[in-house]
Scaffold this motif. Sequence first.
Motif, short mmCIF file in Angstrom:
data_model
loop_
_atom_site.label_atom_id
_atom_site.label_comp_id
_atom_site.label_asym_id
_atom_site.label_seq_id
_atom_site.Cartn_x
_atom_site.Cartn_y
_atom_site.Cartn_z
N VAL A 17 1.01 -1.23 -0.15
CA VAL A 17 0.14 -0.04 -0.02
C VAL A 17 0.90 1.27 -0.03
CG1 VAL A 17 -1.56 1.27 1.35
CG2 VAL A 17 -1.94 -1.21 1.09
N VAL A 18 1.81 1.44 0.93
CA VAL A 18 2.87 2.31 0.96
C VAL A 18 3.45 2.69 -0.29
CG1 VAL A 18 4.75 3.30 2.38
CG2 VAL A 18 2.82 2.58 3.43
N ARG A 19 4.19 1.62 -0.70
CA ARG A 19 4.88 1.69 -2.12
C ARG A 19 4.18 2.40 -3.20
NH1 ARG A 19 9.88 0.27 -3.80
NH2 ARG A 19 10.34 -0.86 -2.01
N ARG A 20 3.02 1.78 -3.30
CA ARG A 20 2.02 2.26 -4.62
C ARG A 20 1.49 3.77 -4.17
NH1 ARG A 20 -1.76 -2.55 -5.26
NH2 ARG A 20 -0.62 -3.82 -6.82
N ALA A 21 1.46 4.10 -3.20
CA ALA A 21 1.04 5.53 -2.74
C ALA A 21 2.11 6.47 -3.10
CB ALA A 21 0.52 5.57 -1.31
N LEU A 22 3.42 6.10 -2.72
CA LEU A 22 4.28 6.88 -2.85
C LEU A 22 4.82 6.84 -4.33
CD1 LEU A 22 6.34 6.60 0.62
CD2 LEU A 22 4.28 8.25 -0.04
N GLU A 23 4.84 5.57 -4.74
CA GLU A 23 5.44 5.74 -6.27
C GLU A 23 4.47 6.40 -7.22
OE1 GLU A 23 8.09 1.64 -6.37
OE2 GLU A 23 6.08 1.59 -7.11
N ARG A 24 3.28 6.59 -6.83
CA ARG A 24 2.52 7.39 -7.82
C ARG A 24 2.33 8.96 -7.56
NH1 ARG A 24 -2.15 2.60 -8.03
NH2 ARG A 24 -0.69 1.17 -9.04
N LYS A 108 -3.90 2.20 10.16
CA LYS A 108 -3.92 1.44 8.98
C LYS A 108 -5.30 1.41 8.36
CE LYS A 108 0.33 -1.08 9.92
NZ LYS A 108 0.85 -2.54 9.57
N GLY A 109 -5.37 1.16 7.15
CA GLY A 109 -6.58 0.98 6.41
C GLY A 109 -7.72 2.03 6.13
N SER A 110 -7.09 3.27 6.96
CA SER A 110 -8.18 4.34 6.91
C SER A 110 -7.40 5.45 6.17
CB SER A 110 -8.71 4.69 8.33
OG SER A 110 -7.85 5.03 9.00
N PHE A 111 -6.44 5.47 5.65
CA PHE A 111 -5.82 6.72 4.99
C PHE A 111 -5.56 6.35 3.57
CE2 PHE A 111 -2.26 4.01 6.35
CZ PHE A 111 -1.49 3.92 5.28
N THR A 112 -5.73 7.76 2.91
CA THR A 112 -5.68 7.64 1.36
C THR A 112 -4.29 7.99 1.15
OG1 THR A 112 -5.85 10.19 1.33
CG2 THR A 112 -7.97 8.75 1.14
N PRO A 113 -3.54 7.57 -0.17
CA PRO A 113 -2.34 7.83 -0.73
C PRO A 113 -1.93 9.29 -0.25
CG PRO A 113 -3.48 6.60 -2.16
CD PRO A 113 -4.62 6.71 -1.21
N GLU A 114 -3.10 10.13 -0.69
CA GLU A 114 -2.69 11.80 -0.55
C GLU A 114 -2.41 11.99 0.96
OE1 GLU A 114 -1.56 13.53 -2.54
OE2 GLU A 114 -1.28 15.40 -1.21
N LEU A 116 -1.28 10.11 3.03
CA LEU A 116 0.01 9.44 3.49
C LEU A 116 1.19 10.46 3.11
CD1 LEU A 116 1.91 7.48 4.60
CD2 LEU A 116 1.73 6.22 2.42
N ARG A 117 1.31 10.66 2.06
CA ARG A 117 2.14 11.82 1.51
C ARG A 117 2.15 13.00 2.36
NH1 ARG A 117 -0.38 11.43 -4.14
NH2 ARG A 117 -0.32 9.56 -4.69
N GLN A 118 1.07 13.70 2.48
CA GLN A 118 0.75 14.79 3.15
C GLN A 118 1.33 14.77 4.70
OE1 GLN A 118 -3.39 15.91 3.86
NE2 GLN A 118 -3.45 17.12 1.98
N SER A 119 1.11 13.48 5.27
CA SER A 119 1.82 13.36 6.66
C SER A 119 3.25 13.30 6.75
CB SER A 119 0.96 11.89 7.22
OG SER A 119 1.80 11.62 8.31
N LEU A 120 3.91 12.34 5.41
CA LEU A 120 5.29 12.55 5.53
C LEU A 120 5.73 13.83 5.10
CD1 LEU A 120 5.52 9.10 3.49
CD2 LEU A 120 5.86 9.27 5.83
N ARG A 121 5.30 14.32 4.33
CA ARG A 121 5.64 15.95 4.10
C ARG A 121 5.87 16.83 5.16
NH1 ARG A 121 2.40 15.93 -0.44
NH2 ARG A 121 3.59 14.99 -2.27
N ALA A 122 4.65 16.77 6.00
CA ALA A 122 4.53 17.52 7.26
C ALA A 122 5.58 17.20 8.23
CB ALA A 122 3.02 17.40 7.66
N ALA A 123 6.01 15.93 8.30
CA ALA A 123 6.56 15.36 9.43
C ALA A 123 8.13 15.98 8.94
CB ALA A 123 6.90 13.90 9.36
N LEU A 124 8.45 15.57 7.64
CA LEU A 124 9.98 16.05 7.21
C LEU A 124 9.82 17.74 7.25
CD1 LEU A 124 9.70 14.37 3.94
CD2 LEU A 124 11.57 14.34 5.51
N GLU A 125 8.78 18.53 7.11
CA GLU A 125 8.81 20.00 7.19
C GLU A 125 9.33 20.27 8.84
OE1 GLU A 125 9.47 22.04 5.21
OE2 GLU A 125 8.88 24.12 6.17
#
Length: 397
Positions: A17-24, A108-114, A116-125
Amino acid sequence: MSVRVLQVDDSAADQLVVRRALERDPDTRWTVEQVSTAEEGLERATASIPDVVLMDFHLPGMNGVELLRALRGRCAERVPAAVILTGTGNERLAVEAMRSGAQDYLVKGSFTPERLRQSLRAALETVRLARALEARRLQTENAEREAREALAVRDELFSLATHDLKGPLQIITLNAQLLRVKLPAEVMTPALTTRLSSISHAAMRMGELIDQFLVATRGREQLLHRERMDLAALVHTKVRELELMSNRHAFHLNVKGKDFMGNWDPKSLERVLDNLLSNAVKYSPAGGDILVMLAADTTALERQVRLCVEDSGLGIPPEDLPRIFERFHRASNVPTSIAGSGVGLASVRRLVELHGGTIEVKSQPGRGSAFTVMLPQDMPVDTVPQEVGPGPEQDAR
Ligand code: ADP
């Protein structure tokens, strides 16, 4: 830009799930590394620290809080951002992990790809901002330590001046006086009396000079008292003052923005302005434009003010630029007719850094120079004032 994500998760389905969300992701290039145990995760992170770790809270043999703690130990010099993945009903644990240093959690199971990306970006920021703030804090701490060390050197000079110089002087004075009284009258020619008086006189004069030096140096000692102040008002006053003194230069004041209130030490900033403005005048002997720009230059990190003083004078040769803020350094193109000691800019930089700010210079020989000061507006007002010293660094203009 490529972002390295290390996913620590023992579920192959969740990894997919994570790989797909991030690769796209059309906006960010994510390099995803995936491992299924905490030990493997720690090994990878130690070998090469990722930008962000996405971790399952429940890993065999280690939970999220323990893994975060171990990561902090292994990557002490650059702890990566962290996002926790947790099952439904385990949010309390995820919150606990956030208290231990994770920036976010996802169920798990309740987040969209977007999401997930938002969460990772916000954590990085968040981590980027925290690092930048830490770097700023260290810079201020270093500047304060240097100021304290300089004060210690000055104190040593004081005691040298008072004890080691004044002590022998007293002996000279006393002995000259003693000789005048004790020498038999037949030896005391008028010439000898004059010589002994001139020894006493010279020794006394030297004592007075040492006292004056001590008073002058102590007088320049200053405390960094931060208070709410308006930089725009100070800049206006200083530019106007200089305008009255120089009729060969045309001053232009350009203010962009409204809020120039900040926690600064007015006396120190006055010294900064005095030095930069008087240099602009002094190093453009043929006259010309002097542009002073003040702008509110707020970033995501903080509210800050940019002050730029630009002249169209002599400029600074490129080989001198890296050393221009060093004490006693004067550029090779300065004619002997322009007096100076090379201490003003060193003092300016130190004062700016004590305020958590930075100073930069751009210059072209023969065309002019531009000094840019960045000052954060919201550094906490001191409860305990920090000393700024020592006096001799202050420009004697
Ligand atoms: P001082 O002016 O007393 O020499 P400063 O520390 O203020 O000392 O400046 C250091 C050196 O930087 C100067 O000697 C000069 O070579 C150079 N400098 C500073 N300001 C300017 C300027 N506005 N234009 C050209 N050179 C400058």
